[in-house]
Scaffold this motif. Structure first.
Motif, PDB file in Angstrom:
ATOM      1  N   LEU A 129       7.846  -5.855  -8.813  1.00 27.18           N
ATOM      2  CA  LEU A 129       7.102  -5.186  -7.745  1.00 27.18           C
ATOM      3  C   LEU A 129       6.554  -3.838  -8.201  1.00 27.18           C
ATOM      4  CD1 LEU A 129       9.288  -5.955  -4.600  1.00 27.18           C
ATOM      5  CD2 LEU A 129       7.047  -6.896  -5.163  1.00 27.18           C
ATOM      6  N   ALA A 130       7.294  -3.172  -9.071  1.00 26.22           N
ATOM      7  CA  ALA A 130       6.840  -1.872  -9.574  1.00 26.22           C
ATOM      8  C   ALA A 130       5.599  -2.009 -10.449  1.00 26.22           C
ATOM      9  CB  ALA A 130       7.954  -1.196 -10.360  1.00 26.22           C
ATOM     10  N   HIS A 131       5.383  -3.200 -11.002  1.00 23.99           N
ATOM     11  CA  HIS A 131       4.255  -3.396 -11.908  1.00 23.99           C
ATOM     12  C   HIS A 131       3.090  -4.153 -11.274  1.00 23.99           C
ATOM     13  CE1 HIS A 131       7.297  -2.315 -14.942  1.00 23.99           C
ATOM     14  NE2 HIS A 131       6.280  -1.973 -15.693  1.00 23.99           N
ATOM     15  N   LEU A 132       3.319  -4.814 -10.141  1.00 22.04           N
ATOM     16  CA  LEU A 132       2.220  -5.515  -9.495  1.00 22.04           C
ATOM     17  C   LEU A 132       1.246  -4.516  -8.891  1.00 22.04           C
ATOM     18  CD1 LEU A 132       3.985  -8.478  -7.626  1.00 22.04           C
ATOM     19  CD2 LEU A 132       2.658  -8.566  -9.731  1.00 22.04           C
ATOM     20  N   ASP A 134      -1.248  -2.752  -6.241  1.00 18.47           N
ATOM     21  CA  ASP A 134      -1.070  -2.529  -4.809  1.00 18.47           C
ATOM     22  C   ASP A 134      -1.749  -3.601  -3.972  1.00 18.47           C
ATOM     23  OD1 ASP A 134       0.392  -0.268  -5.316  1.00 18.47           O
ATOM     24  OD2 ASP A 134      -1.273   1.127  -4.989  1.00 18.47           O
ATOM     25  N   ASP A 135      -2.844  -4.162  -4.500  1.00 16.17           N
ATOM     26  CA  ASP A 135      -3.580  -5.173  -3.736  1.00 16.17           C
ATOM     27  C   ASP A 135      -3.145  -6.597  -4.069  1.00 16.17           C
ATOM     28  OD1 ASP A 135      -4.555  -5.244  -6.308  1.00 16.17           O
ATOM     29  OD2 ASP A 135      -6.672  -5.417  -5.733  1.00 16.17           O
ATOM     30  N   ASP A 136      -2.085  -6.732  -4.878  1.00 18.37           N
ATOM     31  CA  ASP A 136      -1.601  -8.069  -5.222  1.00 18.37           C
ATOM     32  C   ASP A 136      -1.011  -8.731  -3.976  1.00 18.37           C
ATOM     33  OD1 ASP A 136       0.547 -10.105  -6.120  1.00 18.37           O
ATOM     34  OD2 ASP A 136      -0.581  -9.702  -7.944  1.00 18.37           O
ATOM     35  N   PRO A 137      -1.406  -9.977  -3.682  1.00 22.44           N
ATOM     36  CA  PRO A 137      -0.921 -10.662  -2.482  1.00 22.44           C
ATOM     37  C   PRO A 137       0.603 -10.742  -2.404  1.00 22.44           C
ATOM     38  CG  PRO A 137      -2.749 -11.875  -3.444  1.00 22.44           C
ATOM     39  CD  PRO A 137      -2.388 -10.800  -4.419  1.00 22.44           C
ATOM     40  N   SER A 138       1.269 -10.954  -3.541  1.00 20.15           N
ATOM     41  CA  SER A 138       2.732 -11.060  -3.518  1.00 20.15           C
ATOM     42  C   SER A 138       3.369  -9.743  -3.127  1.00 20.15           C
ATOM     43  CB  SER A 138       3.258 -11.482  -4.896  1.00 20.15           C
ATOM     44  OG  SER A 138       2.956 -12.826  -5.143  1.00 20.15           O
ATOM     45  N   ARG A 139       2.829  -8.643  -3.665  1.00 21.45           N
ATOM     46  CA  ARG A 139       3.358  -7.330  -3.312  1.00 21.45           C
ATOM     47  C   ARG A 139       3.174  -7.073  -1.825  1.00 21.45           C
ATOM     48  NH1 ARG A 139       4.679  -2.456  -5.661  1.00 21.45           N
ATOM     49  NH2 ARG A 139       4.189  -0.616  -4.424  1.00 21.45           N
ATOM     50  N   ARG A 140       1.981  -7.378  -1.320  1.00 23.48           N
ATOM     51  CA  ARG A 140       1.711  -7.175   0.102  1.00 23.48           C
ATOM     52  C   ARG A 140       2.613  -8.058   0.952  1.00 23.48           C
ATOM     53  NH1 ARG A 140      -3.850  -7.634  -1.211  1.00 23.48           N
ATOM     54  NH2 ARG A 140      -3.854  -9.611  -0.066  1.00 23.48           N
ATOM     55  N   ASP A 141       2.819  -9.305   0.517  1.00 24.67           N
ATOM     56  CA  ASP A 141       3.656 -10.232   1.282  1.00 24.67           C
ATOM     57  C   ASP A 141       5.092  -9.740   1.359  1.00 24.67           C
ATOM     58  OD1 ASP A 141       1.504 -11.839   1.713  1.00 24.67           O
ATOM     59  OD2 ASP A 141       2.057 -13.365   0.228  1.00 24.67           O
ATOM     60  N   VAL A 142       5.636  -9.309   0.210  1.00 20.00           N
ATOM     61  CA  VAL A 142       7.029  -8.852   0.187  1.00 20.00           C
ATOM     62  C   VAL A 142       7.199  -7.597   1.037  1.00 20.00           C
ATOM     63  CG1 VAL A 142       8.853  -7.889  -1.256  1.00 20.00           C
ATOM     64  CG2 VAL A 142       7.596  -9.900  -2.020  1.00 20.00           C
ATOM     65  N   LEU A 143       6.298  -6.633   0.855  1.00 19.94           N
ATOM     66  CA  LEU A 143       6.398  -5.389   1.625  1.00 19.94           C
ATOM     67  C   LEU A 143       6.212  -5.658   3.110  1.00 19.94           C
ATOM     68  CD1 LEU A 143       4.474  -2.887  -0.684  1.00 19.94           C
ATOM     69  CD2 LEU A 143       6.938  -3.259  -0.488  1.00 19.94           C
ATOM     70  N   GLY A 144       5.313  -6.600   3.426  1.00 20.04           N
ATOM     71  CA  GLY A 144       5.113  -6.965   4.833  1.00 20.04           C
ATOM     72  C   GLY A 144       6.344  -7.635   5.419  1.00 20.04           C
ATOM     73  N   THR A 145       6.986  -8.499   4.627  1.00 21.40           N
ATOM     74  CA  THR A 145       8.206  -9.166   5.077  1.00 21.40           C
ATOM     75  C   THR A 145       9.328  -8.159   5.306  1.00 21.40           C
ATOM     76  OG1 THR A 145       7.637 -11.208   3.914  1.00 21.40           O
ATOM     77  CG2 THR A 145       9.959 -10.880   4.477  1.00 21.40           C
ATOM     78  N   LEU A 146       9.460  -7.208   4.377  1.00 27.14           N
ATOM     79  CA  LEU A 146      10.496  -6.179   4.516  1.00 27.14           C
ATOM     80  C   LEU A 146      10.244  -5.319   5.754  1.00 27.14           C
ATOM     81  CD1 LEU A 146      10.901  -5.016   0.807  1.00 27.14           C
ATOM     82  CD2 LEU A 146      12.486  -6.437   2.136  1.00 27.14           C
ATOM     83  N   GLU A 147       8.984  -5.002   6.003  1.00 24.95           N
ATOM     84  CA  GLU A 147       8.653  -4.187   7.171  1.00 24.95           C
ATOM     85  C   GLU A 147       8.946  -4.939   8.464  1.00 24.95           C
ATOM     86  OE1 GLU A 147       4.824  -1.777   9.076  1.00 24.95           O
ATOM     87  OE2 GLU A 147       4.729  -2.553   7.025  1.00 24.95           O
ATOM     88  N   SER A 148       8.605  -6.237   8.478  1.00 20.04           N
ATOM     89  CA  SER A 148       8.882  -7.053   9.664  1.00 20.04           C
ATOM     90  C   SER A 148      10.384  -7.179   9.906  1.00 20.04           C
ATOM     91  CB  SER A 148       8.267  -8.450   9.494  1.00 20.04           C
ATOM     92  OG  SER A 148       6.864  -8.373   9.395  1.00 20.04           O
ATOM     93  N   ALA A 149      11.145  -7.356   8.810  1.00 21.87           N
ATOM     94  CA  ALA A 149      12.595  -7.451   8.940  1.00 21.87           C
ATOM     95  C   ALA A 149      13.177  -6.144   9.462  1.00 21.87           C
ATOM     96  CB  ALA A 149      13.219  -7.802   7.584  1.00 21.87           C
TER      97      ALA A 149
END
Length: 217
Positions: A129-132, A134-149
């Motif tokens: 995640l530190a290397h992906l 900012d606009d990478d879909p996986s990074r956005r998905d993970v951060l979005g999932t963490l925020e929703s949780a």
């Protein structure tokens, strides 16, 4: 020029996991697990296809290229796999508990316990995640999932406050503190070979149980 049947099959399987054969799914899982090991041990920058192929016991990098479009594609699958493993480890332990205090304890202990059960997974995902971008879909998905949780945890804390199980405090501040403490503890576990994750999880759960529970005056 027409695409070869092999490349067409590869593209279709990549887009639709249900079209993968059992052998293809098993090979992809083997490669992903090898990538997790390499990233955790050597770091993202040194996680070349050659290193990953050796860790997976493959004779060449061709098998990795067959299953994944490139390093970014493989790294996205690493993030997805770690997320699946973490959810499967934590969620059942929370669901079997009754009451907000018990569920909070289960979340903390299981999240820290992930470092014992899967010592390579969390460090690998943090590095990826530190290397992906900012606009990478996986990074956005993970951060979005963490925020929703986190939003769900905040609302559950508010419910526990309304029911009288938790004392009055800012739920968002508490959730942020809990997650930061868990992340720091898991990171420490990855750096210290003799670290007792079970004891640390129990102590951290005690700490936040005292911080959140309502006490009689």
């Amino acid at each position: 020029m027409e695409a070869s049947s092999g490349s067409t099959k590869q593209a279709a399987a990549a887009k639709d996991p249900s079209r993968r054969t059992f052998t293809e799914a098993a090979r992809r899982a083997q490669i992903v697990n090898a990538a997790i090991e390499v990233i955790a041990d050597a770091g993202y920058a040194k996680a070349s296809f050659a290193r990953i192929a050796r860790a997976a016991g493959l004779s060449s990098t061709g098998m990795i290229s067959y299953h994944f479009a490139g390093k970014d594609d493989l790294m996205r699958e690493v993030v997805a796999e770690v997320s699946r493993v973490a959810d499967a480890h934590v969620r059942p332990r929370m669901e079997e508990r009754t009451g907000a205090r018990a569920r909070l304890r289960a979340f903390i202990e299981a999240s820290v316990g992930l470092a014992d059960a899967y010592p390579k997974h969390v460090p690998a995902m943090v590095d990826v995640l530190a290397h992906l971008r900012d606009d990478d879909p996986s990074r956005r998905d993970v951060l979005g999932t963490l925020e929703s949780a986190a939003d769900v945890q905040v609302e559950r804390m508010r419910e526990a406050q309304r029911s009288g199980e938790f004392r009055e405090f800012d739920p968002r501040v508490m959730v942020t503190a809990i997650r930061a403490a868990v992340d720091a503890t898991v990171t420490r576990a990855g750096r210290e070979p003799d670290f007792d994750a079970e004891a640390a999880g129990r102590e951290l759960a005690d700490l936040f149980d005292h911080a959140t529970r309502r006490t009689e005056r």
